[in-house]
Scaffold this active site. Structure first.
Site, PDB file in Angstrom:
ATOM      1  N   MET A  45       0.823  -1.079  -0.077  1.00 16.07           N
ATOM      2  CA  MET A  45       0.020   0.012   0.011  1.00 16.07           C
ATOM      3  C   MET A  45       0.918   1.243  -0.036  1.00 16.07           C
ATOM      4  SD  MET A  45      -2.747   0.629   2.755  1.00 16.07           S
ATOM      5  CE  MET A  45      -4.160   1.944   2.677  1.00 16.07           C
ATOM      6  N   HIS A 116       0.843  -5.371   1.439  1.00 16.21           N
ATOM      7  CA  HIS A 116      -0.399  -5.653   0.394  1.00 16.21           C
ATOM      8  C   HIS A 116      -0.176  -6.483  -0.750  1.00 16.21           C
ATOM      9  CE1 HIS A 116      -4.272  -4.242  -1.710  1.00 16.21           C
ATOM     10  NE2 HIS A 116      -4.556  -5.419  -1.412  1.00 16.21           N
ATOM     11  N   ASP A 241      14.608   7.584  12.168  1.00 15.45           N
ATOM     12  CA  ASP A 241      13.533   7.206  11.092  1.00 15.45           C
ATOM     13  C   ASP A 241      12.267   7.510  11.642  1.00 15.45           C
ATOM     14  OD1 ASP A 241      12.375   6.036   8.907  1.00 15.45           O
ATOM     15  OD2 ASP A 241      13.142   3.909   9.155  1.00 15.45           O
ATOM     16  N   ASP A 285      11.150  -1.472   7.652  1.00 19.20           N
ATOM     17  CA  ASP A 285      12.534  -2.002   7.706  1.00 19.20           C
ATOM     18  C   ASP A 285      12.480  -2.961   6.896  1.00 19.20           C
ATOM     19  OD1 ASP A 285      13.401  -0.200   9.756  1.00 19.20           O
ATOM     20  OD2 ASP A 285      13.243  -1.458  11.347  1.00 19.20           O
ATOM     21  N   GLN A 289      13.578   0.428   4.123  1.00 20.26           N
ATOM     22  CA  GLN A 289      13.106   1.691   4.152  1.00 20.26           C
ATOM     23  C   GLN A 289      12.920   2.241   5.700  1.00 20.26           C
ATOM     24  OE1 GLN A 289      12.826   3.779   1.740  1.00 20.26           O
ATOM     25  NE2 GLN A 289      12.597   2.402   0.145  1.00 20.26           N
ATOM     26  N   LEU A 293      17.598   3.046   7.010  1.00 23.05           N
ATOM     27  CA  LEU A 293      17.818   3.220   8.639  1.00 23.05           C
ATOM     28  C   LEU A 293      17.147   2.054   9.455  1.00 23.05           C
ATOM     29  CD1 LEU A 293      16.893   6.897   8.846  1.00 23.05           C
ATOM     30  CD2 LEU A 293      19.080   5.700   9.168  1.00 23.05           C
ATOM     31  N   ASP A 300      20.224  -7.384   8.302  1.00 25.11           N
ATOM     32  CA  ASP A 300      20.098  -6.603   7.059  1.00 25.11           C
ATOM     33  C   ASP A 300      19.156  -7.043   6.173  1.00 25.11           C
ATOM     34  OD1 ASP A 300      20.623  -5.333   4.799  1.00 25.11           O
ATOM     35  OD2 ASP A 300      22.705  -6.182   4.626  1.00 25.11           O
TER      36      ASP A 300
END
Length: 317
Positions: A45, A116, A241, A285, A289, A293, A300
């Protein structure tokens, strides 16, 4: 040189075929992620393929596709409506899956969907299982998010989000990624990712990969498709963030607990083999994104997708 190229330190060229993004690396360093079938990503979304241009932009799956390409994978990111129903997004995705098959000559694809994108990639298995080798849902709204139910039941919140989301954010997103004609409807989107809407969708299109409780589903279903999922259970993971931290307070408010990634409860994301469902990651995360951060000692996300590609490779997919 793109932002991703600068950060990753290698050259990646990107081509667009209609709404499709194909990332290739000029420096392939291994075959670790070289799957038999192409890997096709689908956003969630308010998602996108890339915001900006090839010379300066940011991808939704931040740094992920270039890394996979560098490790031998054939990878594509699809562009569907940021705000629409699972069925409409699924039809848009199906057109791009067919395009991937035509471009590569492959007979199937490995689909990876975030949020989504989880139900959206499942739609492809429903209507064209012969084109699907595997589904991987990352923080997927497989059984929905109560956040969406709560917004739908709150007139003020729904009106405000419609104004900001449907008439500003989504159209701007579509414009920036070069396809302003994409339809957007907030109510369709919310209904699809709500717990009620997800229950109705799953009842209409049942799958052994979706567990009835908080356990694992069937990894390989009768149609031969493999299923995987993973998610996190953290909300605030990096004080810098601020956007992610703000968004990730919605699910704790809806569920009155923190057994979620800030937008989707842990158990509602389960599909097939659950790789892990309690990573120290928030909802965003898990696509690396915003701008990578995350918590200092958290996994990772880029490496997680690389490992998943290798997992698919070892399964002969």
């Amino acid at each position: 040189m793109s932002l991703i190229t600068l950060i990753c330190g290698f050259s990646a060229s990107t081509t667009f075929a209609t709404n499709l993004q194909n990332v290739k690396s000029s420096l392939v360093t291994s075959n670790y992620a070289r799957t038999k079938y192409p890997i096709v990503f689908n956003h969630g979304m308010f998602g996108f393929t890339r915001l900006g241009t090839a010379s300066f932009g940011i991808d939704y799956f931040y740094q992920v596709l270039p890394d996979l390409a560098r490790n031998g994978a054939t990878v594509f990111a699809t562009q569907v409506s940021p705000l629409e129903s699972t069925e409409l997004r699924g039809e848009q995705l199906l057109q791009q899956v067919d395009e991937v098959l035509a471009i590569t000559g492959a007979t199937k694809v490995n689909l990876i969907g975030h949020s989504h994108g989880g139900p959206t990639i499942r739609y492809i298995e429903i209507v064209a299982p012969e084109k699907v080798a595997s589904l991987t849902a990352v923080a997927g709204t497989i059984k929905g998010s109560k956040v969406a139910d709560d917004i739908l039941n709150n007139t003020t919140a729904k009106t405000l989000l419609t104004i900001v989301g449907q008439y500003i954010l989504a159209p701007v997103t579509s414009l920036l990624e070069g396809n302003p004609s994409l339809p957007n409807n907030l109510e369709h989107s919310l209904k699809s990712i709500s717990e009620q809407g997800a229950a109705e969708f799953n009842a209409q299109y049942p799958s052994a990969a979706i567990p009835k409780d908080c356990s694992q589903g069937q990894k390989i279903t009768n149609n031969g498709v493999y299923h995987y999922s993973w998610t996190g259970t953290s909300q605030v993971t990096n004080i810098f963030d601020v956007v992610d931290s703000a968004i990730s307070q919605l699910a704790p408010l809806s569920y009155k607990n923190r057994d979620n990634d800030g937008l989707v409860s842990r158990c509602n994301t389960h599909l097939g083999q659950v790789i892990r469902d309690n990573y120290d990651q928030s909802h965003l995360d898990q696509v690396n994104q915003i701008l990578g951060l995350r918590a200092l000692f958290s996994p990772d996300p880029v490496a997680q997708y690389r490992q998943q590609a290798n997992r698919l490779k070892l399964e002969g997919l």
